[in-house]
Scaffold this active site. Structure first.
Site, PDB file in Angstrom:
ATOM      1  N   SER A  34       0.828  -1.215   0.000  1.00 33.53           N
ATOM      2  CA  SER A  34       0.000   0.000   0.000  1.00 33.53           C
ATOM      3  C   SER A  34       0.856   1.254   0.000  1.00 33.53           C
ATOM      4  O   SER A  34       1.734   1.414   0.845  1.00 33.53           O
ATOM      5  CB  SER A  34      -0.863   0.052   1.264  1.00 33.53           C
ATOM      6  OG  SER A  34      -1.840  -0.929   1.235  1.00 33.53           O
ATOM      7  N   HIS A  65      -8.002   1.010  -9.900  1.00 37.08           N
ATOM      8  CA  HIS A  65      -6.705   0.460 -10.281  1.00 37.08           C
ATOM      9  C   HIS A  65      -6.804  -1.030 -10.529  1.00 37.08           C
ATOM     10  O   HIS A  65      -7.077  -1.802  -9.625  1.00 37.08           O
ATOM     11  CB  HIS A  65      -5.676   0.740  -9.189  1.00 37.08           C
ATOM     12  CG  HIS A  65      -4.293   0.798  -9.731  1.00 37.08           C
ATOM     13  ND1 HIS A  65      -3.701  -0.267 -10.343  1.00 37.08           N
ATOM     14  CD2 HIS A  65      -3.401   1.803  -9.782  1.00 37.08           C
ATOM     15  CE1 HIS A  65      -2.495   0.076 -10.744  1.00 37.08           C
ATOM     16  NE2 HIS A  65      -2.286   1.340 -10.416  1.00 37.08           N
ATOM     17  N   HIS A  91      -5.290  -9.532  -1.873  1.00 35.06           N
ATOM     18  CA  HIS A  91      -5.288  -9.909  -0.458  1.00 35.06           C
ATOM     19  C   HIS A  91      -6.327 -10.987  -0.187  1.00 35.06           C
ATOM     20  O   HIS A  91      -7.364 -11.051  -0.844  1.00 35.06           O
ATOM     21  CB  HIS A  91      -5.615  -8.688   0.418  1.00 35.06           C
ATOM     22  CG  HIS A  91      -4.654  -7.556   0.285  1.00 35.06           C
ATOM     23  ND1 HIS A  91      -4.756  -6.617  -0.712  1.00 35.06           N
ATOM     24  CD2 HIS A  91      -3.575  -7.217   1.022  1.00 35.06           C
ATOM     25  CE1 HIS A  91      -3.771  -5.747  -0.586  1.00 35.06           C
ATOM     26  NE2 HIS A  91      -3.032  -6.076   0.459  1.00 35.06           N
ATOM     27  N   TYR A  93      -8.296 -10.945   2.294  1.00 33.48           N
ATOM     28  CA  TYR A  93      -9.538 -10.313   2.773  1.00 33.48           C
ATOM     29  C   TYR A  93     -10.453  -9.863   1.629  1.00 33.48           C
ATOM     30  O   TYR A  93     -11.625  -9.563   1.850  1.00 33.48           O
ATOM     31  CB  TYR A  93      -9.258  -9.135   3.722  1.00 33.48           C
ATOM     32  CG  TYR A  93      -8.503  -7.970   3.125  1.00 33.48           C
ATOM     33  CD1 TYR A  93      -9.082  -7.122   2.187  1.00 33.48           C
ATOM     34  CD2 TYR A  93      -7.201  -7.700   3.522  1.00 33.48           C
ATOM     35  CE1 TYR A  93      -8.390  -6.055   1.643  1.00 33.48           C
ATOM     36  CE2 TYR A  93      -6.493  -6.638   2.996  1.00 33.48           C
ATOM     37  CZ  TYR A  93      -7.091  -5.821   2.045  1.00 33.48           C
ATOM     38  OH  TYR A  93      -6.398  -4.781   1.511  1.00 33.48           O
ATOM     39  N   GLU A  94      -9.922  -9.818   0.414  1.00 33.39           N
ATOM     40  CA  GLU A  94     -10.777  -9.458  -0.717  1.00 33.39           C
ATOM     41  C   GLU A  94     -11.691 -10.617  -1.116  1.00 33.39           C
ATOM     42  O   GLU A  94     -12.561 -10.453  -1.970  1.00 33.39           O
ATOM     43  CB  GLU A  94      -9.923  -9.044  -1.916  1.00 33.39           C
ATOM     44  CG  GLU A  94      -9.202  -7.715  -1.694  1.00 33.39           C
ATOM     45  CD  GLU A  94      -8.164  -7.428  -2.769  1.00 33.39           C
ATOM     46  OE1 GLU A  94      -8.522  -6.787  -3.764  1.00 33.39           O
ATOM     47  OE2 GLU A  94      -7.003  -7.860  -2.611  1.00 33.39           O
ATOM     48  N   ALA A 121       2.831  -2.158   3.859  1.00 34.65           N
ATOM     49  CA  ALA A 121       2.580  -1.186   4.924  1.00 34.65           C
ATOM     50  C   ALA A 121       2.194  -2.001   6.149  1.00 34.65           C
ATOM     51  O   ALA A 121       1.462  -2.974   6.035  1.00 34.65           O
ATOM     52  CB  ALA A 121       1.440  -0.268   4.526  1.00 34.65           C
ATOM     53  N   MET A 219      -1.641  -7.465   6.808  1.00 40.28           N
ATOM     54  CA  MET A 219      -2.666  -8.352   6.240  1.00 40.28           C
ATOM     55  C   MET A 219      -2.201  -9.024   4.957  1.00 40.28           C
ATOM     56  O   MET A 219      -3.030  -9.434   4.134  1.00 40.28           O
ATOM     57  CB  MET A 219      -3.936  -7.532   5.950  1.00 40.28           C
ATOM     58  CG  MET A 219      -4.445  -6.720   7.128  1.00 40.28           C
ATOM     59  SD  MET A 219      -5.814  -5.651   6.651  1.00 40.28           S
ATOM     60  CE  MET A 219      -5.964  -4.613   8.122  1.00 40.28           C
ATOM     61  N   SER A 220      -0.909  -9.122   4.759  1.00 34.37           N
ATOM     62  CA  SER A 220      -0.422  -9.655   3.474  1.00 34.37           C
ATOM     63  C   SER A 220       0.908 -10.369   3.672  1.00 34.37           C
ATOM     64  O   SER A 220       1.249 -10.791   4.778  1.00 34.37           O
ATOM     65  CB  SER A 220      -0.240  -8.490   2.485  1.00 34.37           C
ATOM     66  OG  SER A 220       0.807  -7.632   2.904  1.00 34.37           O
ATOM     67  N   ASN A 243       1.891   3.298  10.712  1.00 31.56           N
ATOM     68  CA  ASN A 243       1.130   3.749  11.892  1.00 31.56           C
ATOM     69  C   ASN A 243       1.558   2.901  13.076  1.00 31.56           C
ATOM     70  O   ASN A 243       2.039   1.775  12.897  1.00 31.56           O
ATOM     71  CB  ASN A 243      -0.375   3.545  11.651  1.00 31.56           C
ATOM     72  CG  ASN A 243      -0.699   2.094  11.301  1.00 31.56           C
ATOM     73  OD1 ASN A 243      -0.503   1.655  10.168  1.00 31.56           O
ATOM     74  ND2 ASN A 243      -1.153   1.353  12.288  1.00 31.56           N
ATOM     75  N   HIS A 255      -7.051   3.891   6.803  1.00 29.53           N
ATOM     76  CA  HIS A 255      -6.308   3.581   5.581  1.00 29.53           C
ATOM     77  C   HIS A 255      -5.667   4.847   5.011  1.00 29.53           C
ATOM     78  O   HIS A 255      -4.587   4.800   4.415  1.00 29.53           O
ATOM     79  CB  HIS A 255      -7.238   2.919   4.551  1.00 29.53           C
ATOM     80  CG  HIS A 255      -6.506   2.402   3.353  1.00 29.53           C
ATOM     81  ND1 HIS A 255      -5.525   1.433   3.441  1.00 29.53           N
ATOM     82  CD2 HIS A 255      -6.591   2.717   2.036  1.00 29.53           C
ATOM     83  CE1 HIS A 255      -5.040   1.182   2.231  1.00 29.53           C
ATOM     84  NE2 HIS A 255      -5.670   1.951   1.359  1.00 29.53           N
TER      85      HIS A 255
HETATM   86  N1  HPA Z   1      -2.688  -3.405  11.139  1.00 30.82           N
HETATM   87  C1  HPA Z   1      -2.845  -4.244  10.100  1.00 30.82           C
HETATM   88  N2  HPA Z   1      -2.459  -3.951   8.871  1.00 30.82           N
HETATM   89  C2  HPA Z   1      -1.869  -2.761   8.666  1.00 30.82           C
HETATM   90  C3  HPA Z   1      -1.679  -1.834   9.703  1.00 30.82           C
HETATM   91  C4  HPA Z   1      -2.115  -2.178  11.004  1.00 30.82           C
HETATM   92  O1  HPA Z   1      -1.981  -1.416  11.977  1.00 30.82           O
HETATM   93  N3  HPA Z   1      -1.067  -0.748   9.150  1.00 30.82           N
HETATM   94  C5  HPA Z   1      -0.891  -1.022   7.834  1.00 30.82           C
HETATM   95  N4  HPA Z   1      -1.385  -2.237   7.519  1.00 30.82           N
END
Ligand code: HPA
Length: 283
Positions: A34, A65, A91, A93-94, A121, A219-220, A243, A255
């Site tokens: 991401s 995209h 992903h 989750y998709e 990310a 998540m990946s 984050n 996000h």
């Molecule tokens: N948790 C899960 N997936 C993420 C996060 C998070 O804090 N930040 C970026 N992808």
């Protein structure tokens, strides 16, 4: 459930559709997380192939995209490696099956890539983490409740029970570390925990992950690493801490924050990745 030779047939149809557009054999496959996709646009002498033009490539559901594969060279490295970069990841989750999630990576390894760089990310769990940090993945926790290798095994692709002792190649991490140092920075290393998402974690879940030894959460990446190792590719991973994880930070997660932080880390990410890829061994 798909039979193993069905996977091989899909892989060969996909690689055929790529070779028709660009016959170069990639040395390195890169999956961009991401906010990090613009790295693909920095490749030169490049061929851009939209995912819908590649046989059996899954559809990316990120709005606006379709996803693209960019095959090219690093700038100012005419004798350097051929890089195949995936901008747009699928992903779990998709709603995709796990074999679909790992198909793009399998495809690039089938094309000949011996190295796979996985980027993402991630939320920072370690108390020392700061948004914008780039962290080398040293190991992982697969907490997605499944595994991309479940189902019939095609022994032509890899073993039934692949070893996972050193998924995150120590030699490649040392190369990335030297690359970062030559760019004036140092990379921390950390354990990446993969959950399914798409909801972010609760503070209690983050406390659990910390107790389990995780430094990063996302998540990946982990399914792709397992599939790449299954096929014998060497794997390197870089997380961009976008984050602080839930409860570590006083603010709610979004996000938008993830993309914003990844964007601000992008130049440094690009410089370190370029130098790393330029100095990987040529086999
Ligand atoms: N948790 C899960 N997936 C993420 C996060 C998070 O804090 N930040 C970026 N992808």
């Amino acid at each position: 459930m798909n039979a193993p030779n069905d996977l091989r047939a899909r892989l060969s149809a996909a690689t055929d559709s790529i070779r028709k557009r660009d016959a170069r054999v990639p040395d390195i496959a890169v999956v961009l997380g991401s906010g990090l996709s613009p790295f693909a646009d920095t490749l030169v002498d490049a061929t851009v192939i939209e995912y819908p033009d590649i046989a059996h490539m899954p559809v990316v559901t990120v709005p606006g995209h379709a996803g693209k594969l960019v095959i090219g060279k690093l700038p100012n490295e005419p004798d350097g490696p051929v890089v195949a970069a995936l901008a747009g990841r699928v992903h779990f989750y998709e709603g995709h099956a796990m074999d679909t999630v790992v198909f793009p990576v399998r495809m690039l390894v089938s094309l000949g890539a011996k190295f796979v760089l996985l980027t993402n990310a991630a939320g920072g769990i370690a108390p020392t983490s700061r948004p914008g940090d780039l962290v080398l993945i040293s190991d992982h926790l697969n907490l997605q409740g499944t595994n991309p290798l479940i189902g019939p095994n095609d022994s032509a692709l890899g073993p039934r029970f692949p070893d996972m002792t050193r998924v995150w190649d120590p030699e490649l991490r040392a190369i990335a570390q030297r690359a970062a140092q030559s760019e004036g920075s140092e990379l921390r290393e950390g354990v990446y925990a993969a959950l399914t998402g798409p909801s972010y974690e609760t503070p209690a879940e983050i406390r659990m992950l910390r107790a389990m030894g995780a430094d990063l959460v996302g998540m990946s990446t982990v399914p792709e690493a397992i599939a790449a190792r299954h096929m014998g590719a060497r794997v390197l991973g870089i997380s961009c801490v976008t984050n602080l994880a839930a409860g570590v930070s006083a603010t709610d997660l979004s996000h938008e924050e993830v993309e914003h932080t990844a964007k601000s880390a992008r130049d440094r990410f690009t410089r370190i990745v370029r130098r790393t890829l330029a100095t990987l061994p040529r086999t």
